[in-house]
Write a protein that holds these residues in place. Structure first.
Motif, short mmCIF file in Angstrom:
data_model
loop_
_atom_site.label_atom_id
_atom_site.label_comp_id
_atom_site.label_asym_id
_atom_site.label_seq_id
_atom_site.Cartn_x
_atom_site.Cartn_y
_atom_site.Cartn_z
N VAL A 46 0.89 -1.15 0.11
CA VAL A 46 0.06 -0.19 0.13
C VAL A 46 0.85 1.24 -0.05
O VAL A 46 1.94 1.27 0.57
CB VAL A 46 -0.88 0.13 1.08
CG1 VAL A 46 -1.85 1.30 1.12
CG2 VAL A 46 -1.77 -1.35 1.37
N ALA A 47 0.31 2.33 -0.57
CA ALA A 47 1.00 3.35 -0.81
C ALA A 47 2.40 3.36 -1.27
O ALA A 47 3.60 3.64 -0.76
CB ALA A 47 1.25 4.25 0.53
N CYS A 48 2.51 2.42 -2.39
CA CYS A 48 3.78 1.87 -3.10
C CYS A 48 4.61 2.95 -3.80
O CYS A 48 5.82 2.66 -3.91
CB CYS A 48 3.39 1.00 -3.99
SG CYS A 48 2.50 1.38 -5.41
N GLY A 49 4.11 3.97 -3.78
CA GLY A 49 4.91 5.30 -4.69
C GLY A 49 5.43 4.78 -5.93
O GLY A 49 4.77 4.28 -6.71
N ASP A 69 -1.36 2.96 -5.01
CA ASP A 69 -1.02 4.25 -4.68
C ASP A 69 -2.12 5.39 -5.22
O ASP A 69 -2.71 4.86 -6.10
CB ASP A 69 0.32 4.71 -4.99
CG ASP A 69 0.87 5.87 -4.00
OD1 ASP A 69 1.68 5.61 -3.44
OD2 ASP A 69 0.47 7.08 -4.27
N CYS A 71 -1.40 8.40 -6.08
CA CYS A 71 -0.71 9.38 -6.89
C CYS A 71 -0.20 8.64 -8.40
O CYS A 71 0.75 8.03 -8.22
CB CYS A 71 0.70 9.86 -6.24
SG CYS A 71 1.57 11.25 -6.98
N ASP A 95 -6.97 4.40 -2.88
CA ASP A 95 -6.95 4.95 -1.78
C ASP A 95 -6.56 4.01 -0.85
O ASP A 95 -7.53 3.04 -0.28
CB ASP A 95 -8.22 5.74 -1.24
CG ASP A 95 -8.49 6.44 -0.07
OD1 ASP A 95 -7.44 6.48 0.64
OD2 ASP A 95 -9.42 7.15 0.33
N GLY A 96 -5.54 4.13 -0.05
CA GLY A 96 -5.04 3.17 1.17
C GLY A 96 -6.02 3.13 2.31
O GLY A 96 -6.15 1.88 3.09
N ILE A 111 3.49 -1.45 3.88
CA ILE A 111 3.53 -0.25 3.77
C ILE A 111 4.72 0.59 4.10
O ILE A 111 5.09 0.42 5.33
CB ILE A 111 2.31 0.47 4.26
CG1 ILE A 111 2.04 1.94 3.96
CG2 ILE A 111 2.02 0.41 5.70
CD1 ILE A 111 0.80 2.68 4.25
N GLY A 114 4.37 5.54 4.43
CA GLY A 114 3.30 5.94 3.79
C GLY A 114 1.98 6.03 4.86
O GLY A 114 1.30 7.05 4.88
N ASN A 117 1.30 9.51 6.27
CA ASN A 117 0.57 10.39 5.69
C ASN A 117 -0.90 10.36 5.55
O ASN A 117 -1.68 10.98 4.89
CB ASN A 117 1.13 10.23 4.29
CG ASN A 117 2.59 10.56 4.10
OD1 ASN A 117 2.96 11.58 4.70
ND2 ASN A 117 3.28 9.85 3.28
N PHE A 118 -1.70 9.22 6.25
CA PHE A 118 -2.96 8.80 6.29
C PHE A 118 -3.56 10.03 7.11
O PHE A 118 -3.04 10.52 8.19
CB PHE A 118 -3.18 7.56 6.80
CG PHE A 118 -2.99 6.50 5.76
CD1 PHE A 118 -2.32 6.75 4.68
CD2 PHE A 118 -3.73 5.33 5.66
CE1 PHE A 118 -1.97 5.56 3.86
CE2 PHE A 118 -3.21 4.16 5.03
CZ PHE A 118 -2.55 4.55 4.03
#
Length: 223
Positions: A46-49, A69, A71, A95-96, A111, A114, A117-118
């Motif tokens: 999750v939120a792998c960028g 992710d 983004c 959305d994570g 994760i 990340g 940032n939640f």
């Protein structure tokens, strides 16, 4: 913010950490060795960028790794890494905190950098708990609180004064690299995050300090 720094994200991660971040990701992989060796296992990053952890997990692994992710410019860079690394990782814009996966879908969830940032960390952990299978494992790599007194002061000076200037000069977005230490300062310390794991319902919770506590790897099992 992340869209604006996507092009320089990998370079700055490695440069500003003196490549220590690569070692940290290898340690995450080590935490999941048994699961990654299972052909039928599915792992979600999750939120792998830009996909650095997903690629690390998938390399020489039998399990299937998926990255998410929200983004898109980051995901575009991650997708391009498939050709460079001979991987076929699917990347999904998501959305994570509201993932479109069924309950009990994954053998492991990871994760890296990340969770802080939640908008709500506990809700994020609850979402990970939901999509994990019974006995599935959550591994979180995140910045934490340095534990060595002298080193702590030196690192904080670098983190709050030097890093934003270098990051801003290279990326063109100083605000993004001022956000980084600010978000870390508001994030729970090692024991605080471990408590949040347990409150969410994870068992066997443990954490490993990295590089004097600059970062930590937390893990837990869905009971």
């Amino acid at each position: 913010m992340f869209s604006g720094i996507a092009g320089k994200y990998d370079f700055l991660n490695h440069f500003l950490s003196v490549n220590i971040d690569k070692r940290w990701r290898r340690l995450v992989r080590k935490k999941l060795e048994t699961i990654l060796a299972n052909k039928s296992a599915v792992v979600l990053d999750v939120a792998c960028g830009t996909g650095d952890l997903a690629v690390e997990l998938q390399t020489n692994a039998e399990a299937k790794v998926i990255g998410t992710d929200f983004c898109r410019p980051m995901l575009s860079i991650a997708f391009d890494k498939n050709a460079k690394n001979d991987t076929k990782i699917p990347y999904i814009e998501a959305d994570g905190m509201n993932l479109s996966f069924a309950d009990n879908s994954f053998d492991a969830v990871t994760i890296a950098f990340g969770l802080r940032n939640f908008s709500n960390w506990q809700d994020g952990l609850k979402e990970f708990h939901r999509i994990l299978k019974k006995d599935g494992k959550l591994v979180v790599l995140e910045f934490s609180t340095p534990i060595l007194p002298g080193f702590k002061q030196i690192f904080n000076l670098y983190f709050t004064q030097v890093l934003p200037r270098i990051g801003g000069a290279v990326s063109g977005s100083r605000g993004a690299y001022e956000y980084l230490p600010d978000s870390v300062s508001r994030f729970p310390d090692q024991k605080g995050l471990a408590n949040m794991f347990e409150e969410t319902g994870f068992i066997g919770v443990e954490f490993q300090n990295l590089t004097g506590g600059i970062a930590a790897i937390h893990s837990g099992i869905k009971s």
